[in-house]
Design a protein around this motif. Structure first.
Motif, PDB file in Angstrom:
ATOM      1  N   SER A   1      55.652  32.369 -18.855  1.00 37.38           N
ATOM      2  CA  SER A   1      57.026  32.211 -19.106  1.00 37.38           C
ATOM      3  C   SER A   1      57.856  31.569 -17.930  1.00 37.38           C
ATOM      4  O   SER A   1      59.080  30.975 -18.263  1.00 37.38           O
ATOM      5  N   ILE A   2      57.365  31.760 -16.940  1.00 39.77           N
ATOM      6  CA  ILE A   2      58.239  30.943 -15.582  1.00 39.77           C
ATOM      7  C   ILE A   2      58.333  29.451 -15.959  1.00 39.77           C
ATOM      8  O   ILE A   2      59.402  29.356 -15.352  1.00 39.77           O
ATOM      9  N   VAL A   3      57.558  28.888 -16.853  1.00 40.79           N
ATOM     10  CA  VAL A   3      57.792  27.566 -17.153  1.00 40.79           C
ATOM     11  C   VAL A   3      59.132  27.283 -17.607  1.00 40.79           C
ATOM     12  O   VAL A   3      59.743  26.205 -17.445  1.00 40.79           O
ATOM     13  N   ILE A   4      59.225  28.415 -18.580  1.00 40.06           N
ATOM     14  CA  ILE A   4      60.659  28.153 -19.495  1.00 40.06           C
ATOM     15  C   ILE A   4      61.716  28.262 -18.468  1.00 40.06           C
ATOM     16  O   ILE A   4      62.698  27.780 -18.553  1.00 40.06           O
ATOM     17  N   THR A   5      61.701  29.206 -17.527  1.00 43.30           N
ATOM     18  CA  THR A   5      62.729  29.572 -16.607  1.00 43.30           C
ATOM     19  C   THR A   5      62.998  28.504 -15.721  1.00 43.30           C
ATOM     20  O   THR A   5      64.118  28.100 -15.579  1.00 43.30           O
ATOM     21  N   ILE A   6      61.810  27.816 -15.459  1.00 43.63           N
ATOM     22  CA  ILE A   6      61.964  26.361 -14.571  1.00 43.63           C
ATOM     23  C   ILE A   6      62.653  25.407 -15.348  1.00 43.63           C
ATOM     24  O   ILE A   6      63.675  24.654 -14.794  1.00 43.63           O
ATOM     25  N   LEU A   7      62.334  25.149 -16.572  1.00 39.80           N
ATOM     26  CA  LEU A   7      63.114  24.072 -17.352  1.00 39.80           C
ATOM     27  C   LEU A   7      64.476  24.242 -17.700  1.00 39.80           C
ATOM     28  O   LEU A   7      65.000  23.327 -17.607  1.00 39.80           O
ATOM     29  N   LEU A   8      64.843  25.700 -17.711  1.00 40.10           N
ATOM     30  CA  LEU A   8      66.080  26.110 -18.172  1.00 40.10           C
ATOM     31  C   LEU A   8      66.979  25.804 -16.777  1.00 40.10           C
ATOM     32  O   LEU A   8      68.339  25.936 -16.966  1.00 40.10           O
ATOM     33  N   SER A   9      66.588  25.988 -15.719  1.00 41.14           N
ATOM     34  CA  SER A   9      67.264  26.007 -14.629  1.00 41.14           C
ATOM     35  C   SER A   9      67.142  24.699 -13.792  1.00 41.14           C
ATOM     36  O   SER A   9      67.322  24.807 -12.494  1.00 41.14           O
ATOM     37  N   VAL A  10      66.883  23.794 -14.221  1.00 41.93           N
ATOM     38  CA  VAL A  10      66.595  22.396 -13.674  1.00 41.93           C
ATOM     39  C   VAL A  10      67.705  21.735 -12.883  1.00 41.93           C
ATOM     40  O   VAL A  10      69.023  21.846 -13.445  1.00 41.93           O
ATOM     41  N   ASP A  11      67.778  21.394 -11.525  1.00 41.48           N
ATOM     42  CA  ASP A  11      68.519  21.065 -10.780  1.00 41.48           C
ATOM     43  C   ASP A  11      68.325  19.710 -10.497  1.00 41.48           C
ATOM     44  O   ASP A  11      67.257  19.271 -10.246  1.00 41.48           O
ATOM     45  N   PRO A  12      69.253  18.793 -11.031  1.00 43.10           N
ATOM     46  CA  PRO A  12      69.100  17.243 -10.857  1.00 43.10           C
ATOM     47  C   PRO A  12      68.465  16.987  -9.635  1.00 43.10           C
ATOM     48  O   PRO A  12      67.821  15.720  -9.571  1.00 43.10           O
TER      49      PRO A  12
ATOM     50  N   GLY B   1      66.474  18.424  -7.752  1.00 42.07           N
ATOM     51  CA  GLY B   1      65.019  18.855  -7.421  1.00 42.07           C
ATOM     52  C   GLY B   1      64.100  18.705  -8.506  1.00 42.07           C
ATOM     53  O   GLY B   1      63.249  19.359  -8.552  1.00 42.07           O
ATOM     54  N   THR B   2      64.458  17.948  -9.379  1.00 40.10           N
ATOM     55  CA  THR B   2      63.623  17.678 -10.881  1.00 40.10           C
ATOM     56  C   THR B   2      62.428  17.432 -10.408  1.00 40.10           C
ATOM     57  O   THR B   2      61.630  18.029 -11.181  1.00 40.10           O
ATOM     58  N   ALA B   3      62.047  16.262  -9.881  1.00 35.66           N
ATOM     59  CA  ALA B   3      60.518  16.057  -9.515  1.00 35.66           C
ATOM     60  C   ALA B   3      59.767  17.154  -9.030  1.00 35.66           C
ATOM     61  O   ALA B   3      58.779  17.310  -9.391  1.00 35.66           O
ATOM     62  N   HIS B   4      60.329  17.744  -7.912  1.00 40.17           N
ATOM     63  CA  HIS B   4      59.752  18.814  -7.288  1.00 40.17           C
ATOM     64  C   HIS B   4      59.375  20.039  -8.413  1.00 40.17           C
ATOM     65  O   HIS B   4      58.362  20.567  -8.219  1.00 40.17           O
ATOM     66  N   MET B   5      60.450  20.362  -8.812  1.00 40.66           N
ATOM     67  CA  MET B   5      60.298  21.435  -9.811  1.00 40.66           C
ATOM     68  C   MET B   5      59.207  21.156 -10.999  1.00 40.66           C
ATOM     69  O   MET B   5      58.373  21.973 -11.379  1.00 40.66           O
ATOM     70  N   ALA B   6      59.383  19.924 -11.650  1.00 43.23           N
ATOM     71  CA  ALA B   6      58.427  19.589 -12.517  1.00 43.23           C
ATOM     72  C   ALA B   6      56.982  19.307 -12.141  1.00 43.23           C
ATOM     73  O   ALA B   6      56.054  19.906 -12.751  1.00 43.23           O
ATOM     74  N   PHE B   7      56.800  19.078 -10.651  1.00 45.08           N
ATOM     75  CA  PHE B   7      55.345  19.107 -10.159  1.00 45.08           C
ATOM     76  C   PHE B   7      55.007  20.673 -10.028  1.00 45.08           C
ATOM     77  O   PHE B   7      53.951  20.893 -10.491  1.00 45.08           O
ATOM     78  N   GLY B   8      55.917  21.347  -9.423  1.00 41.61           N
ATOM     79  CA  GLY B   8      55.442  22.722  -9.486  1.00 41.61           C
ATOM     80  C   GLY B   8      55.178  23.322 -10.846  1.00 41.61           C
ATOM     81  O   GLY B   8      54.276  24.077 -10.692  1.00 41.61           O
ATOM     82  N   ALA B   9      55.967  23.099 -11.913  1.00 40.12           N
ATOM     83  CA  ALA B   9      55.733  23.773 -13.087  1.00 40.12           C
ATOM     84  C   ALA B   9      54.236  23.188 -13.802  1.00 40.12           C
ATOM     85  O   ALA B   9      53.539  24.071 -14.225  1.00 40.12           O
ATOM     86  N   ARG B  10      54.011  22.135 -13.359  1.00 39.20           N
ATOM     87  CA  ARG B  10      52.717  21.420 -13.744  1.00 39.20           C
ATOM     88  C   ARG B  10      51.809  22.154 -13.274  1.00 39.20           C
ATOM     89  O   ARG B  10      50.789  22.365 -13.837  1.00 39.20           O
ATOM     90  N   ARG B  11      51.795  22.421 -11.959  1.00 35.96           N
ATOM     91  CA  ARG B  11      50.752  23.212 -11.308  1.00 35.96           C
ATOM     92  C   ARG B  11      50.540  24.513 -11.628  1.00 35.96           C
ATOM     93  O   ARG B  11      49.197  24.997 -11.935  1.00 35.96           O
ATOM     94  N   PHE B  12      51.581  24.941 -11.965  1.00 28.75           N
ATOM     95  CA  PHE B  12      51.600  26.690 -12.408  1.00 28.75           C
ATOM     96  C   PHE B  12      50.639  26.636 -13.897  1.00 28.75           C
ATOM     97  O   PHE B  12      50.071  27.480 -13.888  1.00 28.75           O
ATOM     98  N   VAL B  13      51.232  25.518 -14.720  1.00 29.75           N
ATOM     99  CA  VAL B  13      50.709  25.681 -16.077  1.00 29.75           C
ATOM    100  C   VAL B  13      49.295  25.369 -15.822  1.00 29.75           C
ATOM    101  O   VAL B  13      48.377  26.140 -16.592  1.00 29.75           O
ATOM    102  N   ASP B  14      48.699  24.400 -15.010  1.00 35.29           N
ATOM    103  CA  ASP B  14      47.267  24.192 -14.782  1.00 35.29           C
ATOM    104  C   ASP B  14      46.639  25.543 -14.215  1.00 35.29           C
ATOM    105  O   ASP B  14      45.550  25.595 -14.641  1.00 35.29           O
TER     106      ASP B  14
END
Length: 142
Positions: free
Chosen positions: A93-104, A106-119
């Motif tokens: 569920s941390i991925v949902i938290t990341i998506l809801l708190s996206v900072d314009p 840091g978007t690329a870094h957050m997306a990369f981190g979220a993807r690694r977490f999901v993997d």
């Protein structure tokens, strides 16, 4: 992290051996409620209640409702299933938290981190079987 993992899953599973997930959640939440108020009183933070605005109260209440639903489903799932499987799904569920708190910025870094977490969640949970009868601990602990 270790402390949170032990308290959330392992100890909770052992504590609900003879009761439903709902009763286990009620007992745990009652204790948490008391400890939080004791902490607020001990550190004299209760005076800050008067600083709350309507918006603050609205968002805190919405947070309380979503926390209740999350804990309710978590404890029901924990009662029926494997600590490892339920925790793996819950932590995703941390991925949902990341998506809801996206900072314009840091978007690329957050997306990369979220993807690694999901993997990592996918790889970590790949060998887990979805079965309510799956033992969570060796029989000596259950």
């Amino acid at each position: 992290m270790v402390f949170a993992g032990i308290t959330a899953g392992v100890i909770a599973k052992l504590g609900m051996k003879n009761v439903s997930g709902d009763v286990a959640l009620a007992v745990r939440t009652t204790l948490i409620f008391a400890l939080v108020w004791i902490n607020s009183l001990a550190f004299r933070q209760v005076t800050e209640l008067k600083l709350l605005t309507r918006n603050d109260l609205l968002f805190l209440c919405l947070s309380g409702v979503t926390t209740f639903l999350s804990w309710l489903f978590y404890y029901r799932a924990m009662k029926e299933g494997s600590v490892a499987l339920v925790s793996t799904i819950d932590k995703a569920s941390i991925v949902i938290t990341i998506l809801l708190s996206v900072d314009p910025e840091g978007t690329a870094h957050m997306a990369f981190g979220a993807r690694r977490f999901v993997d990592g969640r996918w790889v970590g949970g790949a060998g887990l079987e979805v079965s309510p009868s799956m033992p969570v601990f060796p029989r000596t602990f259950c």
